[in-house]
Scaffold this active site. Structure first.
Site, PDB file in Angstrom:
ATOM      1  CG  HIS A 148      -4.494   4.528  -0.285  1.00  0.00           C
ATOM      2  ND1 HIS A 148      -3.489   3.597  -0.365  1.00  0.00           N
ATOM      3  CD2 HIS A 148      -4.745   4.913  -1.565  1.00  0.00           C
ATOM      4  CE1 HIS A 148      -3.153   3.431  -1.622  1.00  0.00           C
ATOM      5  NE2 HIS A 148      -3.903   4.208  -2.374  1.00  0.00           N
ATOM      6  CG  ASP A 197      -1.835   1.195   1.276  1.00  0.00           C
ATOM      7  OD1 ASP A 197      -1.542   2.199   0.597  1.00  0.00           O
ATOM      8  OD2 ASP A 197      -2.874   1.111   1.950  1.00  0.00           O
ATOM      9  CG  HIS A 198       1.260   4.276  -3.165  1.00  0.00           C
ATOM     10  ND1 HIS A 198       0.070   3.897  -3.733  1.00  0.00           N
ATOM     11  CD2 HIS A 198       1.233   5.621  -3.085  1.00  0.00           C
ATOM     12  CE1 HIS A 198      -0.640   4.983  -3.996  1.00  0.00           C
ATOM     13  NE2 HIS A 198       0.028   6.041  -3.615  1.00  0.00           N
TER      14      HIS A 198
END
Lengths: 287, 502
Positions: B257, B194-195
């Site tokens: 996110h 999950d960047h």
């Protein structure tokens, strides 16, 4: 990116109180005039001891430095040979664009004439920003026995020299300050890539013959580091224009190095706070 | 004997640990993610000499192509999207280890060919059988690739998988995928990316909370009135209709996110910064999260409107979107964390597309001063203290405080004390993918999502979407360029609160 000089002021025979009040006025004026919101940002008080012959170089370094390390910069230009004792000041507020605002730092250049050059710590202390570290960059060869060195080392959290600027490598005298402040040397940061490269030759490097050549300061520190870390004798350095190392009779390829400006080198030093024991051991072995 | 001694020459060298030799296999190597994010990130790592000394990149995708064509395409991507200047010597070093394999992922012959390329890479590049597989592919291909990679796993070297979101589409599918992965791989070999977790500001939230003694004592229900988290985008679906029609805002942003931001804001201090300690604390938060009921979740879909002065189409008018689509492009919700620290302290969250601007912020709104003696003077201007964390853009944080306006009277005005990364640390922030890819090479999963975290996240999403199945939304219900439907405002107004002013 070069800073935008928002405001400046010069004064002849000034007091530190006048310097403080003029700085406050410059900040207020810059905030009124700036198109963007002005933000005064400081991560340190940066003191530079700059004998007149180093002033141009110091200002060039400062241009690239302020953007990365927003600070209050106090440049002390000693002129003890002047017969009159006074302080002349050039003050400026310099700003950089940052997102939707401008970030501003202050540069206080003080020319210390006559006897006013003898007690620099008493000038720095009232100008240092509370609760932030004081970094001292000493340009040229320090007079290690002099009162100025003694005093400024006493007020600085970190002292940065560049031994490649010295006429003589007086590392033994430098090392006497290790117990008083964190010390670093820009010549030491110039050999970083070589240190990384040489670490890759472990364990063979422990036994092989090592020959170091290069500029006096950098080569001496590299040799000192190898001797200290490997606990062995390393031949005295040979003078040369560029650093080079022969290991077991073979010339090692130069490590890929990033071109780093004087500002970059000083910036890198300003990122460190603690004592560097490896550097200190290298200096001791380089003596 | 000597070789086993610690290398004294590395002592004091402040360099990041370099990963062991490996080959990075990118499935989906011709895709947008590879070109815009992965390749530029790999170049930046090479630029800073953070990649393994012996390293190779093997691109795999359905498109036919040669090694040279792949290199050219990746070079173009680096020149367009990398944050560092292009240096031929850095590129040459990176490109020398690049190979390409065009294959159908479900074709055994193709997979065998890829395995052969990897053996050649091991022989020529010294990558020692270590493999990092990056699944930059649609969710439908992941199961198949997990099986293919597992079947061809060798005895020598390590294998790690980086899996892009979305990881499943509901709790059941996520559990199924986790079970499949567990059959073949240990959890320590799986890196669900999950960047957002690779962003400096998200990590700085941990530094802010746990490296500063002043915040943690007031980080609780006694001092905090509520928390607002906004993840807004001004852009639309940018040609991703096929994906977005299935996912919607709840699966695209909320499930991953947004819930990660909630978890990091609400978590207890971990005992150390190891992967499991941090993730254990996040899982506890996710497990404690609930919405108080269907009325506490608002969904929306944008109609026509204006973004930056330009008229933009409604969601239902976008290419590839069903003209009567019921996919939500906006979600706002009130969440509660049922634990001692946060009981009765609402977390208001909202996320959506075609909102007025791109912004991700976490706002911690503190309770008002109990008895301000300047109530009259401050009636107009004095607002509660807010600690605002800007995740993007303009990364940093600011604290809103009341200050006396200079003058003879007592007039109070809210002012901001700002810390902006860009103005204090004048260095480029690393891209999230740089940090995450490097961490995966090093085997550090701290900033990746664990199987149980994913399942907790989906459990929350399933609880919300179950209620949505019972009624038909009246879409579109907000014009593009506004902050969502009026019901999102009502969500807070009912509690006597309002969304932050922008």
């Amino acid at each position: 990116m070069a800073p935008t000089l928002i405001e400046d002021w010069s004064g002849h025979d000034v007091t530190i109180g006048e310097v403080e009040s003029e700085l406050a006025r410059l900040r207020a004026t810059s905030a009124e005039e700036g198109a963007n919101t002005q933000q005064r940002t400081s991560v340190m008080t940066h003191v530079a001891w700059v004998p007149p012959e180093w002033l141009d170089a110091a200002e060039r370094t400062l241009e690239g430095l302020a953007e990365r390390h927003p600070s209050r910069t106090v440049i002390l230009v000693p002129k003890p040979e002047e017969s009159e004792s006074r302080i002349d000041a050039d003050l400026s507020v310099r700003c950089f664009a940052a997102a939707d605002r401008a970030v501003c730092g202050e540069v206080i250049e003080l020319h210390l004439l006559g006897d006013r050059a003898m007690a620099p710590a008493s000038i720095v202390l009232p100008l240092a920003i509370s609760d932030l570290p004081v970094f001292l960059r000493w340009r040229g060869q320090p007079d290690f026995a002099g009162a100025q060195w003694e005093q400024l080392v006493g007020v600085a959290d970190r002292v940065v020299v560049d031994s490649s600027e010295w006429d003589e490598l007086r590392y033994d005298e430098l090392s006497s300050a290790f117990e008083r402040t964190a010390l670093s040397d820009i010549a030491w940061s110039r050999i970083f890539d070589w240190r990384v490269a040489l670490a890759g030759y472990w364990p063979g490097i422990r036994e092989q013959e090592i020959r170091v050549r290069g500029p006096r300061a950098e080569a001496s520190l590299l040799r000192g580091w190898l001797a200290a870390q490997l606990h062995r004798a390393v031949r005295p350095v040979e003078r040369a224009g560029e650093l080079g190392v022969r290991l077991g009779g073979e010339e090692l390829p130069s490590p890929r190095t990033e071109p780093r400006s004087p500002s970059d080198l000083l910036s890198a030093e300003l990122d460190h706070f603690a004592r560097d024991r490896i550097y200190e051991a290298a200096v001791a072995a380089a003596v | 004997m000597i070789a086993t001694e610690p290398n004294p020459l590395y002592e004091g060298l402040q360099i990041r640990r370099r990963p062991s030799p490996c080959a990075l296999v990118i499935f989906g190597a011709t895709g947008d993610l590879t070109q815009r994010k992965l390749m530029p990130a790999l170049y930046s790592l090479a630029y800073r000499r953070l990649l393994p000394e012996r390293f190779a990149i093997v691109g795999a995708a359905r498109t036919e192509g040669t090694d040279d064509e792949f290199r050219e395409r990746m070079k173009d991507a680096v020149q367009r999207f990398a944050r560092d200047p292009f240096r031929q010597d850095v590129w040459d070093e990176l490109a020398a280890g690049m190979r390409y394999c065009g294959l159908e992922f479900d074709d055994d012959a193709g997979e065998d060919e890829l395995a052969q390329v990897l053996r050649e890479v091991d022989a020529h590049r010294g990558t020692q059988g270590n493999r990092l597989y990056y699944f930059a592919v649609p969710p439908s291909a992941i199961e198949m690739l997990v099986r293919e990679v597992a079947e061809r796993r060798q005895d020598d070297g390590w294998v790690r998988l980086i899996i892009e979101k979305p990881f499943g589409h509901d709790l059941e599918s996520a559990r199924h995928l986790n079970e499949l992965i567990r059959e073949h791989f240990d959890e320590s070999e799986v890196f669900r990316i999950d960047h957002y977790l690779g962003k400096e500001t998200v990590q700085n939230m941990l530094a802010l909370r746990f490296a500063n003694g002043i915040f943690e004592p007031i980080w609780n229900r006694q001092f905090i009135d509520h928390v607002q988290i906004t993840v807004s985008e001004s852009m639309g679906i940018e040609g991703r209709a096929a994906f977005y029609e299935r996912a919607g805002a709840i699966r695209d942003i909320f499930q991953n996110h947004l819930l990660q931001l909630v978890a990091i804001t609400a978590m207890e201090p971990p005992s150390d910064f190891t992967a499991d300690s941090v993730r254990n604390e996040k899982v506890k938060v996710l497990h404690s999260l609930h919405t108080p009921g269907p009325k506490s979740v608002v969904r929306g879909q944008y109609g026509r409107g204006f973004i930056e002065g330009e008229e933009v189409p409604a969601y239902r008018e976008e290419d590839g979107v069903d003209p009567v689509s019921e996919t939500e492009t906006f979600v706002a919700a009130k969440l509660y964390v049922d634990n001692w620290r946060w009981a009765d302290t609402p977390y208001y969250v909202r996320m959506g597309k075609r909102l007025p601007r791109r912004e991700t912020t976490i706002a911690i709104q503190f309770k008002r001063a109990p008895h301000p003696p300047f109530a009259e003077a401050a009636a107009e201007g004095l607002r509660p203290n807010v600690l605002l964390i800007h995740v993007q853009p303009n990364e940093g944080m600011s604290l809103a405080i009341g200050a006396k306006v200079p003058g003879l009277g007592v007039s109070i005005r809210t002012v901001h004390m700002d810390f902006l990364y860009g103005s204090t640390f004048r260095e480029g922030l690393p891209e999230a993918y740089e940090r995450l890819v490097l961490d995966a090479m090093l085997g550090d999963a701290t900033l990746f999502t664990r199987a149980d975290e994913i399942e907790e996240q989906w459990a929350i999403v399933d609880a919300i979407t179950a209620a949505w199945k019972r009624d038909r939304p009246s879409f579109p219900n907000y014009p593009a360029g506004t902050w969502g439907p009026p019901s999102a405002d009502d969500l807070l107004h009912r509690d006597g609160r309002s969304w932050r002013r922008h």
